[in-house]
Design an enzyme around this catalytic site. Structure first.
Site, mmCIF file in Angstrom:
data_model
loop_
_atom_site.group_PDB
_atom_site.id
_atom_site.type_symbol
_atom_site.label_atom_id
_atom_site.label_comp_id
_atom_site.label_asym_id
_atom_site.label_seq_id
_atom_site.Cartn_x
_atom_site.Cartn_y
_atom_site.Cartn_z
ATOM 1 N N ASP A 30 0.784 -0.883 0.329
ATOM 2 C CA ASP A 30 0.140 0.443 0.289
ATOM 3 C C ASP A 30 0.402 1.501 0.139
ATOM 4 O OD1 ASP A 30 -3.380 0.313 0.842
ATOM 5 O OD2 ASP A 30 -1.876 2.442 0.553
ATOM 6 N N ASN A 87 -12.882 -3.223 2.724
ATOM 7 C CA ASN A 87 -14.059 -2.091 2.748
ATOM 8 C C ASN A 87 -15.101 -2.561 1.418
ATOM 9 O OD1 ASN A 87 -12.573 -1.002 4.697
ATOM 10 N ND2 ASN A 87 -11.722 -0.146 3.409
ATOM 11 N N GLY A 93 -16.124 2.704 3.516
ATOM 12 C CA GLY A 93 -15.317 3.314 2.774
ATOM 13 C C GLY A 93 -14.281 2.939 2.389
ATOM 14 N N GLN A 94 -14.287 2.926 1.075
ATOM 15 C CA GLN A 94 -14.240 2.346 -0.438
ATOM 16 C C GLN A 94 -13.378 3.422 -0.522
ATOM 17 O OE1 GLN A 94 -16.457 -0.841 -2.234
ATOM 18 N NE2 GLN A 94 -14.203 -0.986 -3.592
ATOM 19 N N HIS A 100 -10.178 -5.163 -3.806
ATOM 20 C CA HIS A 100 -8.629 -5.267 -2.929
ATOM 21 C C HIS A 100 -9.302 -6.489 -1.457
ATOM 22 C CE1 HIS A 100 -10.005 -1.186 -2.531
ATOM 23 N NE2 HIS A 100 -9.427 -1.366 -1.474
ATOM 24 N N HIS A 102 -7.317 -5.660 2.101
ATOM 25 C CA HIS A 102 -6.054 -5.416 2.533
ATOM 26 C C HIS A 102 -5.724 -6.171 3.285
ATOM 27 C CE1 HIS A 102 -6.704 -0.743 2.221
ATOM 28 N NE2 HIS A 102 -8.222 -1.252 2.007
HETATM 29 P P1 AMP Z 1 -9.675 1.357 0.048
HETATM 30 O O1 AMP Z 1 -10.079 2.878 0.864
HETATM 31 O O2 AMP Z 1 -10.334 0.421 1.579
HETATM 32 O O3 AMP Z 1 -10.735 2.015 -0.670
HETATM 33 O O4 AMP Z 1 -7.984 1.399 0.147
HETATM 34 C C1 AMP Z 1 -7.425 1.899 -0.716
HETATM 35 C C2 AMP Z 1 -5.735 1.728 -1.023
HETATM 36 O O5 AMP Z 1 -5.136 2.042 -1.746
HETATM 37 C C3 AMP Z 1 -5.334 2.698 0.501
HETATM 38 O O6 AMP Z 1 -4.155 1.728 1.403
HETATM 39 C C4 AMP Z 1 -4.763 3.421 -0.077
HETATM 40 O O7 AMP Z 1 -3.464 4.507 0.184
HETATM 41 C C5 AMP Z 1 -3.797 2.564 -1.464
HETATM 42 N N1 AMP Z 1 -3.781 3.219 -2.992
HETATM 43 C C6 AMP Z 1 -4.395 3.897 -3.446
HETATM 44 N N2 AMP Z 1 -3.434 4.163 -4.641
HETATM 45 C C7 AMP Z 1 -2.557 3.267 -4.690
HETATM 46 C C8 AMP Z 1 -1.399 3.226 -5.718
HETATM 47 N N3 AMP Z 1 -0.886 3.471 -6.330
HETATM 48 N N4 AMP Z 1 -1.097 2.383 -4.966
HETATM 49 C C9 AMP Z 1 -0.397 1.021 -3.558
HETATM 50 N N5 AMP Z 1 -1.188 1.422 -2.704
HETATM 51 C C10 AMP Z 1 -2.207 2.582 -3.551
#
Ligand code: AMP
Length: 114
Positions: A30, A87, A93-94, A100, A102
């Protein structure tokens, strides 16, 4: 899917710190880690979120959970435990609309989440 940042990571168009990938999934660190280990496990196929997934995606879910188990072993998280979070949508909170999971570890987690 055009404009999807995680599709671009899956295709190699955008770089990421990839720790594992195969024909079905990609695992990468991340950008804004919330724990000493924070990786995202995504399907290469664009699916918006769990709510949008279908019965036909179940074999892909198997690949995702197989990758989660692999990365938790590779990152030595299994002994002390870890957290897996997906999420989903507005209330979940997506922020990135490509499914994806985490995987967070390397420190104790609190509950409940905010
Ligand atoms: P969510 O809020 O569950 O949709 O999580 C999205 C996650 O993607 C967040 O933790 C961001 O930090 C991560 N993220 C967004 N863009 C990138 C990227 N280019 N490379 C790695 N992580 C990313």
């Amino acid at each position: 899917m055009a404009g999807c940042i995680f599709c671009k990571i899956a295709s190699g168009e955008v770089s990421a710190k990839i720790v594992h990938q195969n024909d079905h999934v990609v695992v990468f660190r991340d950008l804004n880690p919330q724990a000493p280990v924070h990786v995202l496990v995504i399907p290469k196929k664009h699916i918006e979120n769990l709510s949008s997934s279908e019965e036909t995606d179940l074999s892909m879910m198997r690949e995702i959970f197989s990758a989660i188990l692999k990365v938790t072993k590779d990152e030595k998280l299994s002994a002390d435990g870890f957290r897996v979070v997906a999420n989903d949508g507005k209330n979940g909170g997506q922020t990135v609309n490509h499914l994806h999971f985490h995987v967070l570890g390397g420190r104790p987690m609190s509950w409940p989440p905010g």
